[in-house]
Design a protein around this motif. Structure first.
Motif, PDB file in Angstrom:
ATOM      1  N   PRO A  50      -4.890   6.636  10.011  1.00 30.37           N
ATOM      2  CA  PRO A  50      -3.817   5.668  10.247  1.00 30.37           C
ATOM      3  C   PRO A  50      -3.034   5.249   9.003  1.00 30.37           C
ATOM      4  O   PRO A  50      -1.889   4.847   9.127  1.00 30.37           O
ATOM      5  CB  PRO A  50      -4.564   4.470  10.843  1.00 30.37           C
ATOM      6  N   THR A  51      -3.610   5.334   7.825  1.00 36.51           N
ATOM      7  CA  THR A  51      -2.884   4.843   6.640  1.00 36.51           C
ATOM      8  C   THR A  51      -2.573   5.944   5.628  1.00 36.51           C
ATOM      9  O   THR A  51      -1.427   6.114   5.230  1.00 36.51           O
ATOM     10  CB  THR A  51      -3.670   3.726   5.930  1.00 36.51           C
ATOM     11  N   GLU A  54       0.032   8.554   6.524  1.00 31.82           N
ATOM     12  CA  GLU A  54       1.419   8.045   6.463  1.00 31.82           C
ATOM     13  C   GLU A  54       2.052   8.319   5.108  1.00 31.82           C
ATOM     14  O   GLU A  54       3.266   8.370   4.984  1.00 31.82           O
ATOM     15  CB  GLU A  54       1.443   6.528   6.697  1.00 31.82           C
ATOM     16  N   ASP A 232       3.895   3.167  -7.598  1.00 28.68           N
ATOM     17  CA  ASP A 232       4.231   2.972  -6.185  1.00 28.68           C
ATOM     18  C   ASP A 232       5.345   3.919  -5.737  1.00 28.68           C
ATOM     19  O   ASP A 232       5.667   3.968  -4.550  1.00 28.68           O
ATOM     20  CB  ASP A 232       4.636   1.522  -5.923  1.00 28.68           C
ATOM     21  N   TYR A 236       9.959   2.070  -1.779  1.00 29.01           N
ATOM     22  CA  TYR A 236       9.082   2.280  -0.631  1.00 29.01           C
ATOM     23  C   TYR A 236       8.692   3.749  -0.478  1.00 29.01           C
ATOM     24  O   TYR A 236       8.980   4.387   0.513  1.00 29.01           O
ATOM     25  CB  TYR A 236       9.727   1.758   0.655  1.00 29.01           C
ATOM     26  N   TYR A 237       8.078   4.284  -1.514  1.00 24.79           N
ATOM     27  CA  TYR A 237       7.504   5.629  -1.524  1.00 24.79           C
ATOM     28  C   TYR A 237       8.545   6.739  -1.382  1.00 24.79           C
ATOM     29  O   TYR A 237       8.182   7.881  -1.104  1.00 24.79           O
ATOM     30  CB  TYR A 237       6.468   5.792  -0.400  1.00 24.79           C
ATOM     31  N   TYR A 257      -6.892  -1.924  -7.468  1.00 28.86           N
ATOM     32  CA  TYR A 257      -7.682  -2.292  -6.305  1.00 28.86           C
ATOM     33  C   TYR A 257      -7.582  -1.206  -5.245  1.00 28.86           C
ATOM     34  O   TYR A 257      -6.532  -0.610  -5.051  1.00 28.86           O
ATOM     35  CB  TYR A 257      -7.179  -3.606  -5.693  1.00 28.86           C
ATOM     36  N   GLY A 258      -8.695  -1.000  -4.552  1.00 26.05           N
ATOM     37  CA  GLY A 258      -8.662  -0.116  -3.401  1.00 26.05           C
ATOM     38  C   GLY A 258      -8.664   1.355  -3.733  1.00 26.05           C
ATOM     39  O   GLY A 258      -8.266   2.169  -2.924  1.00 26.05           O
TER      40      GLY A 258
ATOM     41  N   PRO B 417      -6.946   0.069   2.349  1.00 28.98           N
ATOM     42  CA  PRO B 417      -5.952  -0.401   1.388  1.00 28.98           C
ATOM     43  C   PRO B 417      -5.961  -1.923   1.256  1.00 28.98           C
ATOM     44  O   PRO B 417      -6.178  -2.632   2.237  1.00 28.98           O
ATOM     45  CB  PRO B 417      -4.628   0.085   1.988  1.00 28.98           C
ATOM     46  N   PRO B 425       5.004  -2.643  -1.936  1.00 29.22           N
ATOM     47  CA  PRO B 425       5.915  -1.660  -1.333  1.00 29.22           C
ATOM     48  C   PRO B 425       6.567  -2.175  -0.052  1.00 29.22           C
ATOM     49  O   PRO B 425       7.737  -1.871   0.215  1.00 29.22           O
ATOM     50  CB  PRO B 425       5.007  -0.461  -1.038  1.00 29.22           C
ATOM     51  N   LEU B 435      12.755  -1.227   5.801  1.00 27.47           N
ATOM     52  CA  LEU B 435      11.952  -1.755   6.909  1.00 27.47           C
ATOM     53  C   LEU B 435      12.474  -3.138   7.269  1.00 27.47           C
ATOM     54  O   LEU B 435      12.927  -3.890   6.395  1.00 27.47           O
ATOM     55  CB  LEU B 435      10.470  -1.884   6.512  1.00 27.47           C
ATOM     56  N   HIS B 443       3.211  -3.089   9.102  1.00 24.47           N
ATOM     57  CA  HIS B 443       2.651  -2.098   8.172  1.00 24.47           C
ATOM     58  C   HIS B 443       1.475  -2.708   7.397  1.00 24.47           C
ATOM     59  O   HIS B 443       0.420  -2.068   7.244  1.00 24.47           O
ATOM     60  CB  HIS B 443       3.755  -1.649   7.217  1.00 24.47           C
ATOM     61  N   LYS B 446      -1.450  -3.271   9.845  1.00 25.88           N
ATOM     62  CA  LYS B 446      -2.072  -2.004  10.228  1.00 25.88           C
ATOM     63  C   LYS B 446      -2.990  -1.491   9.116  1.00 25.88           C
ATOM     64  O   LYS B 446      -4.104  -1.029   9.375  1.00 25.88           O
ATOM     65  CB  LYS B 446      -0.972  -0.967  10.512  1.00 25.88           C
ATOM     66  N   GLY B 447      -2.524  -1.598   7.875  1.00 31.13           N
ATOM     67  CA  GLY B 447      -3.325  -1.132   6.746  1.00 31.13           C
ATOM     68  C   GLY B 447      -4.594  -1.951   6.584  1.00 31.13           C
ATOM     69  O   GLY B 447      -5.686  -1.400   6.436  1.00 31.13           O
TER      70      GLY B 447
END
Lengths: 293, 455
Positions: A50-51, A54, A232, A236-237, A257-258, B417, B425, B435, B443, B446-447
């Motif tokens: 799901p993440t 994307e 990043d 937005y990517y 983080y993460g 995440p 972002p 967006l 978003h 969901k993450g």
């Protein structure tokens, strides 16, 4: 005789490769022992999760854009410039070669900084120049525009390596025997026919090699994106590529983080799976079209 | 056409060279591709050793000057200056500083620590998400007994930010408070010391101001991370405490109307922002406000101090995000920022612990306030003297902290995440129009929902 080279190859290529694949099968955050075996879960998460999925597929698309846009805006111009320089007197050619090769000597960090300044939306040279020549309606925040940010970064990167690619093509052109060209002239071939029917076919191995290198560099594209739009890969990517995705997945975002070394290793393995077959295919093609004088 | 320039032997050699070069290059390409793809993983293969007991550190002598240099890593030069000052005052151990770019600092620390090549002392982050992996791997020294000042000088919330299972793994450095920061000479008075009475008044003032041709708000959109300060600052006033509590309990969602409303307000600010704000950077932001070419922005507690360093004559107008209704409650977003963490496998463990002890003293907190223009995490307990008016104002605003925090270094940063990787972002996408606020909120939700339990 082969043992030292084989040892180095095993130690620095095969062992890390195996370790990378092994790490990709674990849920591991980079510290302490790997304990949580998760099988192919990291790959599934990257490909259809799901993440991460994307981000993976758009990043892969951006790498393909870099590849195709790179061929269009780097390989073709480099070949044209090389053809133009090839016929110039040696002294003139040397001057232009030096000019084209100069950016190769500049650090990408410097190029990225200068490029960012030149592209500044308010007082950058590019927008100022456009305003000065009456193109003010076309000025934009280049690096903040999702449509233009990636092409602009690709062009910045191309500027660095253009001279090097020209040099490779020029070296290859210089190695074409004069007799071949003379024979074409005696047979009444025009300049255009000589280029299309004689020179370019003889350059095919070089062109294929450069495309092979282009594939690899396109899929390992990292530093210009990292230097210009950050980890990043914004906005937005829209400049995200597999290598920045790999970095973020492995080490986390801006504040660490993460991060997941397991998922990051899976991204690295997928990158290899994409690059190696394409490179091998290009090498085989190159062999097929190899020429001997 | 090219001139003939070689005999058969030379041509043969050139043929070999060319063909070999191309062949070797093609082969090397495949090999290099493999190496490039996995080189970043190599260090991950180093096994982690168990931490040694800090026996010597526990009995560190009063004079620590002879302990040898301490390898200290940070991403801020002012940290080095701070430690140099306290070392100079106390004859502490020498500092061997390394300053790495902030964007790669955490990755650098992580990879070096896993290879047992880490610094003795380093600037860490706050929150469970940062400390849990280090704690589980035994890579950080628990400081509960080694730094007695921690328990007396710091508020419990600050220690919570650096603790895992009751063990304190770092000395909290400073607290950050998010606020609107305007150049007072440029904007004048917007309705008293607390700023406009309502959000609508702020926007109306901004619209009037923008007619002068000067930007009312500076947005550092290209860098993404500064945008989350605006989101958090607006959210501190706008999100009801009960909603935040429900968020943390998993009973409410980021995709709910209150949070979407916050993102909408961020979007509304773009109408008052500088031309080309989509590519605006943090440096642009600082230069334009300090230089008087833009009115202001919303940012963290270190910004007023840094602005006044750039322009000492700058008079700042600082206030919290105004509420929708006049007289409504205004609150400040906060997080405990940097920390000082000791590597459990430090080569100079005694020296690192000695510096950690110094960093927990009220004198260190006072120096931090004086030199860096920020509020030390211990400041809530130790009340350092604040002479700088903008910092004094920040300290005043810090009296209105939100009771619970949801953003940086909160519970939402403990998984992957994290809110830290999702929010910047998403905010960037809202500002650039990629967006809608609702889509950005979806978003984020969901993450987080992939690992955080929402009902």
């Amino acid at each position: 005789m082969l043992l030292p080279a084989l040892t180095l190859y095993l130690a620095f290529t095969i062992y890390p490769l195996i370790q990378s694949v092994r790490i990709s099968l674990y849920d591991w955050h980079g510290l302490g022992p790997m304990k949580d075996f998760v099988g192919l879960a990291n790959y599934i998460e990257i490909l259809v999760g799901p993440t991460l999925s994307e981000r993976f597929w758009p990043a892969l698309l951006h790498n393909l854009i870099i590849l195709t846009f790179g061929i269009a805006t780097l390989q073709i111009p480099a070949l044209i410039v090389a053809l133009l320089l090839w016929q110039r007197p040696a002294r003139v050619g040397a001057v232009f070669r030096t000019i084209y090769l100069l950016p190769w000597a500049i650090s990408p960090a410097v190029v990225a900084t200068l490029g960012t300044l030149m592209l500044h939306p308010q007082y950058g040279a590019i927008n100022s120049l456009m305003r000065a020549v009456g193109l003010g309606g076309l000025v934009r925040p280049w690096l903040g525009d999702p449509t233009f940010a990636l092409p602009v970064i690709i062009l910045l990167g191309n500027w660095i390596v253009l001279g090097f690619i020209i040099l490779i093509y020029l070296a290859s052109l210089r190695s074409i025997p004069y007799e071949v060209l003379e024979a074409a002239a005696i047979d009444g071939a025009s300049y255009r026919q000589t280029i299309w029917k004689v020179v370019l076919p003889l350059l095919r191995p070089t062109i294929l090699t450069m495309i092979g290198l282009g594939i690899i560099s396109s899929f390992s594209y990292f530093e210009m994106v990292f230097l210009v739009t950050g980890i990043d890969a914004g906005p937005y990517y829209s400049t995200d590529v597999l290598a920045t995705f790999f970095y973020r997945t492995t080490f986390g975002g801006n504040f660490g983080y993460g991060g997941s070394f397991g998922a990051g290793a899976a991204v690295a393995t997928l990158m290899l799976l994409i690059v190696i077959p394409s490179s091998v295919a290009v090498v085989r093609l190159r062999r097929r079209y190899d020429v001997g004088y | 056409m090219a001139e003939p320039s070689s005999g058969p032997d030379e041509q043969l050699g050139r043929e070999w060279d060319r063909r070999t070069f191309l062949k070797r290059t093609a082969q090397a390409s495949v090999v290099l591709g493999s190496v490039a793809g996995v080189s970043a993983i190599i260090q991950a293969c180093s096994p982690a050793a168990s931490p040694s007991a800090p026996s010597a550190a526990a009995s560190a002598a009063a004079s620590v000057a002879a302990l040898g240099p301490v390898d200290f890593w940070t991403y801020r030069q002012p940290d080095v200056d701070l430690f140099d000052t306290i070392i100079g005052e106390t004859e502490g151990p020498d500092l061997n500083p390394t300053i790495a770019p902030a964007t790669e600092f955490d990755a650098k620390v992580l990879t070096s620590m896993q290879g047992d090549q880490g610094p003795d002392l380093f600037r860490g982050r706050a929150g469970l998400g940062f400390y849990r992996p280090y704690a589980d791997a035994g890579q950080l020294l628990a400081l509960n007994d080694l730094v007695p000042d921690l328990q007396t000088n710091f508020p419990a919330s600050a220690l919570d930010a650096t603790s895992v299972d009751g063990k304190i793994y770092a000395v909290p450095a400073n607290i950050d408070v998010t606020q609107f920061i305007f150049n007072k000479k440029v904007v004048g008075d917007m309705g008293g010391p607390d700023g406009p009475a309502t959000w609508q008044d702020l926007i109306a003032f901004g619209q009037d101001f923008s007619k002068s041709g000067m930007p009312f708000i500076v947005l550092a959109t290209k860098d993404a991370w500064p945008l989350q300060f605006i989101v958090a600052g607006i959210a501190a006033t706008d999100l009801p405490d009960s909603y935040v509590a429900d968020l943390l309990d998993g009973k409410a969602k980021f995709s709910d109307p209150p949070f979407v409303g916050v993102l909408q307000k961020l979007k509304d600010l773009t109408a008052l922002a500088q031309p080309g704000f989509e590519a605006g950077t943090y440096d642009d932001l600082m230069a334009s406000i300090a230089g008087g070419t833009a009115a202001g922005t919303m940012f963290g507690a270190w910004v007023p101090g840094d602005l006044r360093k750039t322009n000492p004559d700058l008079e700042l107008y600082q206030f919290l995000s105004p509420p929708d209704q006049s007289g409504g409650k205004r609150q400040a977003a906060f997080f405990y920022d940097g920390t000082w963490a000791v590597n459990a496998k430090a080569k100079n463990l005694d020296g690192a612990v000695a510096l950690a002890r110094l960093s927990a003293t009220p004198r260190f907190g006072q120096l931090m306030t004086d030199q860096q223009g920020i509020i030390a995490a211990m400041g809530i307990n130790t009340n350092p003297t604040v002479s700088d008016p903008s910092l004094a104002r920040t300290q005043e605003l810090a009296q209105s902290l939100v009771p619970k925090t949801w953003w940086q270094f909160s519970a939402f940063d403990a998984g992957n995440p994290s809110i830290n990787s999702l929010l910047p972002p998403a905010a960037q996408a809202v500002v650039t129009g990629q967006l809608t606020p609702q889509a950005a909120a979806d978003h984020i939700q969901k993450g987080l929902a992939t690992w955080y339990k929402f009902s």
